[in-house]
Enzyme design. Sequence first.
Site, PDB file in Angstrom:
ATOM      1  N   SER A 141      30.882  40.754  42.050  1.00  0.00           N
ATOM      2  CA  SER A 141      29.486  40.339  42.083  1.00  0.00           C
ATOM      3  C   SER A 141      29.226  39.445  40.886  1.00  0.00           C
ATOM      4  O   SER A 141      29.939  39.495  39.880  1.00  0.00           O
ATOM      5  CB  SER A 141      28.589  41.585  42.016  1.00  0.00           C
ATOM      6  N   TYR A 154      25.667  50.281  38.198  1.00  0.00           N
ATOM      7  CA  TYR A 154      26.420  49.374  39.063  1.00  0.00           C
ATOM      8  C   TYR A 154      26.996  48.209  38.262  1.00  0.00           C
ATOM      9  O   TYR A 154      28.163  47.841  38.414  1.00  0.00           O
ATOM     10  CB  TYR A 154      25.487  48.862  40.166  1.00  0.00           C
TER      11      TYR A 154
END
Length: 351
Positions: A141, A154
Site C-alpha cells: 500500500s 495497519y
Amino acid sequence: MPRNRRTVVVTGASGGVGRATARAFAARGDRVALLARGREGLTAAADEVERAGGEALVVTVDVSDAKAVEDAAQQVADEFGRIDVWVNNAFAGVFAPFTDITPDEYRRVTEVTYLGCVFGTRAALRHMLPRDRGTIVQVGSALAYRGIPLQSAYCGAKHAIQGFNESLRCELLHAGAGVRTTMVQLPAVNTPQFDWVLSRIPGRARPVAPVFQPEVAARAVVHAAGHARRREYWVGGSTVTTLLANAVAPGVLDRYLARTAFEAQRETGEQAEPGNLWSPADGPHGRDFGAHGRFDDEAVADSAEEWFSRNRGRLGAGAVLGGTVLGGTAAVLAARRRAGSRRGQRAADSG
C-alpha cells in the site's frame, strides 16, 4: 489450457482485492488456491474462478497461524503438484486513534497483516527454493511508506512488510536464487473492508479519495507475478503523489494529513456489522461480501500509472527506437548540410 498455466496461491481470497486477483489469475487459465477464513466467501470465489476458466482449490486457514499456513501450502502442492506464485494479500485493521486500540487488537492486526505475510512467504519458499523458481508477490500500500492517522496498526504492519521484503530480496539476490519477490503498492480500493472493519470513529469508515476498483489492483498483481524482476510497482496517481511528497517533504505531509485525514476517512451513518478482526465476517452471517465495497459510484476502473507500470518496457523500447530513428535522421540531415556546405565552398573557391 495455456502452456504457461501456473499454480497460484492467493491469501485473503474470499473478498476484496484477493477475490478480484483470484479471478484475474483464473482468466488466464491458472490453477488458483484460495486461502482465507470465511467459508461463504471462499465458496463463492471458487465458483468465480471456475467460471473464469481456472481451477480452484479452497483452503480454510488463518494466516496468523504459521503451522496452518505450512499445512495449507503442502495441501496445495499435493493437489496441484507445485506452487509457482504466492500472493500475500490477507490483512486486518482497526479504524481508531492509537490510544483507543487495545494491545490485543494491535497484536491481532500485526499477526494477520505482517506475520501472515511472513508465514506465507516462508511456506512459499519451502516449496520454491528446492525447484529454484517461483514468485512471491507482497500486496502493499502507499501506507507502507506513509502512515496516516486512524490506521496506525495497519500502517505499522505494512511498513514492516516493506522492510521484510527488501531484506528477503537482498538475500535471494545474494544467493543467486531463481525465486523472485516483488511488492505492489496500492491506493485506496473499493473493497468490503470498510463495512466489516472494527471502527471506533464517529460515522462510517471510508477510504481516502480517490478510490479505485479492485480489478485495477488485481491487474497489477497479475502483471507483477509475471514480471517480478521489478522490485516494486506503484498503482494509482494518488500512490505516486503520496510517495513522492513523502520523500520530498514529509513534515509538510504530516501537517496536511493532521488537518484533513480524519474527516477524509469517515462519512455519515452507522458503521455496519460485523467486524472481522477476530472471526470471518461471513462466518455467522452466511453472507458473501464479494470483491466490491459500497463505493462503486465513485471508484475508478482504470489507472494510468498502473497501465504505464505494466507497459514501461514497451514504452521504453519505443522511446529508444524513436530516439534512434530521430537521431539517425538528424545525423543524415546534418551530413547533407555539411556536404552541401563543402560543395558551395568549392564552387566559391573555383569562381
